[in-house]
Design a protein around this motif. Structure first.
Motif, PDB file in Angstrom:
ATOM      1  N   ILE A  35       2.583   5.594   0.821  1.00  0.00           N
ATOM      2  CA  ILE A  35       2.487   4.230   1.351  1.00  0.00           C
ATOM      3  C   ILE A  35       3.822   3.839   1.971  1.00  0.00           C
ATOM      4  N   ALA A  36       3.765   3.021   3.000  1.00  0.00           N
ATOM      5  CA  ALA A  36       4.957   2.376   3.564  1.00  0.00           C
ATOM      6  C   ALA A  36       4.839   0.892   3.239  1.00  0.00           C
ATOM      7  N   TYR A  37       5.949   0.263   2.860  1.00  0.00           N
ATOM      8  CA  TYR A  37       5.868  -1.141   2.458  1.00  0.00           C
ATOM      9  C   TYR A  37       7.166  -1.890   2.738  1.00  0.00           C
ATOM     10  N   GLN A  38       7.033  -3.205   2.849  1.00  0.00           N
ATOM     11  CA  GLN A  38       8.164  -4.129   3.003  1.00  0.00           C
ATOM     12  C   GLN A  38       8.114  -5.111   1.839  1.00  0.00           C
ATOM     13  N   VAL A  39       9.243  -5.355   1.183  1.00  0.00           N
ATOM     14  CA  VAL A  39       9.291  -6.315   0.073  1.00  0.00           C
ATOM     15  C   VAL A  39       9.736  -7.665   0.648  1.00  0.00           C
ATOM     16  N   LEU A  40       8.766  -8.478   1.039  1.00  0.00           N
ATOM     17  CA  LEU A  40       9.032  -9.750   1.706  1.00  0.00           C
ATOM     18  C   LEU A  40       9.710 -10.742   0.776  1.00  0.00           C
TER      19      LEU A  40
END
Length: 80
Positions: A35-40
């Motif tokens: 998975i690719a993710y951004q921690v907003l």
């Protein structure tokens, strides 16, 4: 992680920011998980909640089966 200097105002409220400013992270484990993710929330300076934008490639699973004792997972599927 770089956080904008104006992410949280004097009242502790996160100010709006551009999502393309948030760095991407990746998680993978074997052929099954990835998975690719951004921690907003972290980028905005939050400390009591985690909000992520995740991109799950076709055929991959995000995480192995797991559970939490003191937190909940909520998912909002935007497409796919």
């Amino acid at each position: 992680m770089s956080t904008p200097s104006n992410a949280v105002n004097a009242e502790g409220i996160a100010e709006p920011f551009r999502i393309d400013e948030v760095p991407w992270r990746e998680f993978g484990h074997g052929k099954r998980f990835g998975i690719a993710y951004q921690v907003l929330s972290e980028f905005a300076g939050a400390s009591q909640i985690t909000v992520c934008m995740e991109v799950l490639p076709p055929g991959k699973q995000a995480n192995p089966a797991h559970y939490h004792l003191l937190e909940e997972d909520h998912l909002f599927v935007l497409e796919g």
